[in-house]
Scaffold this motif. Structure first.
Motif, PDB file in Angstrom:
ATOM      1  N   GLY A 170     -14.129 -11.623 -37.190  1.00 42.92           N
ATOM      2  CA  GLY A 170     -15.329 -11.154 -36.506  1.00 42.92           C
ATOM      3  C   GLY A 170     -16.619 -11.554 -37.205  1.00 42.92           C
ATOM      4  O   GLY A 170     -17.600 -11.941 -36.559  1.00 42.92           O
ATOM      5  N   GLU A 171     -16.634 -11.485 -38.547  1.00 44.61           N
ATOM      6  CA  GLU A 171     -17.843 -11.829 -39.300  1.00 44.61           C
ATOM      7  C   GLU A 171     -18.120 -13.332 -39.208  1.00 44.61           C
ATOM      8  O   GLU A 171     -19.273 -13.753 -39.031  1.00 44.61           O
ATOM      9  CB  GLU A 171     -17.687 -11.412 -40.762  1.00 44.61           C
ATOM     10  N   ARG A 173     -17.247 -15.290 -36.857  1.00 43.31           N
ATOM     11  CA  ARG A 173     -17.614 -15.604 -35.478  1.00 43.31           C
ATOM     12  C   ARG A 173     -19.064 -15.214 -35.211  1.00 43.31           C
ATOM     13  O   ARG A 173     -19.782 -15.939 -34.506  1.00 43.31           O
ATOM     14  CB  ARG A 173     -16.667 -14.861 -34.528  1.00 43.31           C
ATOM     15  N   GLN A 174     -19.505 -14.095 -35.764  1.00 45.88           N
ATOM     16  CA  GLN A 174     -20.888 -13.669 -35.559  1.00 45.88           C
ATOM     17  C   GLN A 174     -21.858 -14.641 -36.222  1.00 45.88           C
ATOM     18  O   GLN A 174     -22.890 -14.997 -35.644  1.00 45.88           O
ATOM     19  CB  GLN A 174     -21.109 -12.258 -36.100  1.00 45.88           C
ATOM     20  N   ARG A 175     -21.528 -15.095 -37.450  1.00 47.52           N
ATOM     21  CA  ARG A 175     -22.392 -16.069 -38.127  1.00 47.52           C
ATOM     22  C   ARG A 175     -22.481 -17.351 -37.310  1.00 47.52           C
ATOM     23  O   ARG A 175     -23.554 -17.935 -37.145  1.00 47.52           O
ATOM     24  CB  ARG A 175     -21.854 -16.389 -39.529  1.00 47.52           C
ATOM     25  N   ARG A 177     -21.903 -17.628 -34.105  1.00 45.50           N
ATOM     26  CA  ARG A 177     -22.580 -17.337 -32.836  1.00 45.50           C
ATOM     27  C   ARG A 177     -24.097 -17.475 -33.017  1.00 45.50           C
ATOM     28  O   ARG A 177     -24.775 -18.091 -32.183  1.00 45.50           O
ATOM     29  CB  ARG A 177     -22.228 -15.928 -32.372  1.00 45.50           C
ATOM     30  N   ASP A 178     -24.605 -16.898 -34.103  1.00 41.51           N
ATOM     31  CA  ASP A 178     -26.049 -16.959 -34.364  1.00 41.51           C
ATOM     32  C   ASP A 178     -26.505 -18.405 -34.543  1.00 41.51           C
ATOM     33  O   ASP A 178     -27.559 -18.806 -34.022  1.00 41.51           O
ATOM     34  CB  ASP A 178     -26.393 -16.144 -35.614  1.00 41.51           C
ATOM     35  N   ASN A 202     -22.158 -14.906 -23.985  1.00 38.47           N
ATOM     36  CA  ASN A 202     -20.913 -15.432 -24.542  1.00 38.47           C
ATOM     37  C   ASN A 202     -21.115 -16.904 -24.905  1.00 38.47           C
ATOM     38  O   ASN A 202     -20.530 -17.796 -24.306  1.00 38.47           O
ATOM     39  CB  ASN A 202     -19.789 -15.289 -23.513  1.00 38.47           C
ATOM     40  N   ASP A 261     -12.309 -12.983 -25.097  1.00 41.25           N
ATOM     41  CA  ASP A 261     -12.997 -12.457 -26.272  1.00 41.25           C
ATOM     42  C   ASP A 261     -12.074 -12.022 -27.394  1.00 41.25           C
ATOM     43  O   ASP A 261     -12.497 -11.894 -28.530  1.00 41.25           O
ATOM     44  CB  ASP A 261     -13.863 -11.251 -25.865  1.00 41.25           C
TER      45      ASP A 261
END
Length: 426
Positions: A170-171, A173-175, A177-178, A202, A261
């Protein structure tokens, strides 16, 4: 009065095609059983919230493609668009993981998505899938990839390729994503309409866009492999090493993110160059957080699904239609002979032999022609004389050799009869 047709996006699987489906199911059942996977059968409709929470409300599947309806109890229900969520719901509901260890499950059946029908893709489509639940070990990832590969190769498929990626945790993927949003935002007006909508909801799905201009923009997008943390990178390195150990070839594809997701870490697709644009025959990945997200315990898992329709298209190119060929075709004429032929057919079927009984009551000549067309190894003939004497004429179709014997003698040594059938196969 107008005739009623099948609904657009659905199709009848006619007898001449069913042999392919049965062959695929038999091969998959054998290979998965050898690996100690157990079949699970879940309902074809579930509470809509299962898919909204599991697949993700921002996905195209939930936002655009689900068949959702309100039943008479005012509950929102949805025809399943994929198989994993239902298996996970069942795992939680029945506490299947209570004994600990790994659960190896597989399923088959129809799924439903409102998509544009095309070759190999229908609104009611069919999948064979598996789920390995309860292990974070990279060996689990490679086990399921290897099993999918074994199934496809055993079916005789050629020109297969495995695409591999990691979408991290999750971490990670968030980095990523940004970073992806930062890269794509200046190009927003040049993206296709769907990708513009996905940019905030998404953004990883933009990498899957089929729009030529969007694909061109994404060529220079940052790679998710550059954003993997130490643990994620170690897991992915081990997956690659194990694939190398097995001799399974693969290509890294940082744009492969899959459409749901719940994916984490390993994501993969197996494609066939013989299918054209719709090349993917198997897709899957790891989903370590899905079970806890749906109310269960922390249970890391991985799975895949194979699309049956596309697989059948491939097999039709590679193989002739599998047909049922009788061991015996029974020709009979006359009330007494027809009754005896019927009993004989049932006894041979109960012994495990394939028997076609001519029910036409037509002249012997017409029945013999149908026996020839059936491809039967042998023909059993009963007329008035045979009925009176409790005998039968046994005719081997390849040699035209014909002998008379008692019906009881025919049934007395079935092992010998089966050996004779093997010797007389054309």
């Amino acid at each position: 009065m107008a005739t009623i047709q099948a609904i657009r996006g659905t199709r009848d699987i006619l007898p001449e095609e069913v042999g392919y489906w049965q062959h695929i199911e038999t091969v998959a059942t054998t290979i998965l059983s050898n690996a100690l996977y157990q079949e699970i059968r879940t309902p074809i409709f579930e509470e809509t919230s299962l898919f909204e929470r599991g697949i993700g409300e921002a996905t195209d599947v939930v936002g655009k493609e689900m068949y959702t309806f309100t039943d008479r109890g005012d509950r929102s229900l949805t025809l399943r668009p994929e198989g994993t969520a239902g298996v996970v719901r069942s795992l939680i509901q029945h506490n299947l993981a209570a004994t600990g260890g790994v659960q190896r499950l597989w399923y088959k059946g129809p799924m439903f998505r409102y998509e544009r029908p095309q070759a190999g893709r229908q609104r009611q489509f069919h999948q064979i899938g598996l789920e390995l639940l309860g292990s974070r070990d990279p060996r689990a990832d490679v086990e399921v990839i290897a099993l999918a590969t074994d199934i496809l190769l055993t079916l005789g498929l050629k020109n297969l390729s495995l695409s591999l990626n990691s979408v991290g945790n999750g971490e990670d993927r968030q980095r990523y994503r940004d970073a992806l949003v930062s890269y794509l935002t200046p190009y927003k007006d040049q993206l296709d309409t769907d990708s513009q909508d996905r940019l905030n909801r998404n953004p990883l799905r933009i990498l899957d866009s089929k729009d030529a201009k969007t694909q061109e923009i994404c060529q220079n997008a940052p790679s998710i492999l550059e954003y993997l943390g130490e643990d994620s990178q170690k897991h992915f390195d081990q997956v690659q090493q194990l694939l190398n150990d097995l001799g399974v070839a693969y290509q890294l594809n940082p744009s492969l993110v899959r459409g749901l997701d719940y994916y984490t870490h390993t994501a993969f697709e197996i494609q066939s160059a013989d299918l054209g644009a719709q090349a993917t025959v198997c897709g899957g990945g790891r989903y370590d957080g899905l079970i806890s997200q749906l109310g269960g315990s922390d249970t890391p898992s991985i799975g895949w699904a194979i699309g049956m329709e596309r697989l059948v298209l491939l097999l039709q190119k590679l193989q002739s239609t599998p047909v049922l060929v009788p061991d015996f075709y029974i020709v009979s004429r006359g009330e007494k002979a027809e009754a005896q032929g019927f009993v004989l057919a049932q006894k041979l079927r109960q012994a495990g032999l394939k028997v076609e009984l001519d029910l036409s009551g037509s002249a012997f000549g017409k029945q013999f022609k149908r026996a020839d067309r059936s491809g039967a190894i042998a023909c059993l003939i009963l007329g008035d004389a045979e009925a009176d004497n409790q005998t039968v004429q046994l005719k081997w179709m390849a040699t035209q050799e014909q002998t008379s014997l008692a019906q009881s003698e025919l049934l007395s040594d079935l092992d010998e009869l089966k050996q004779q059938l093997t010797r007389h196969k054309p």
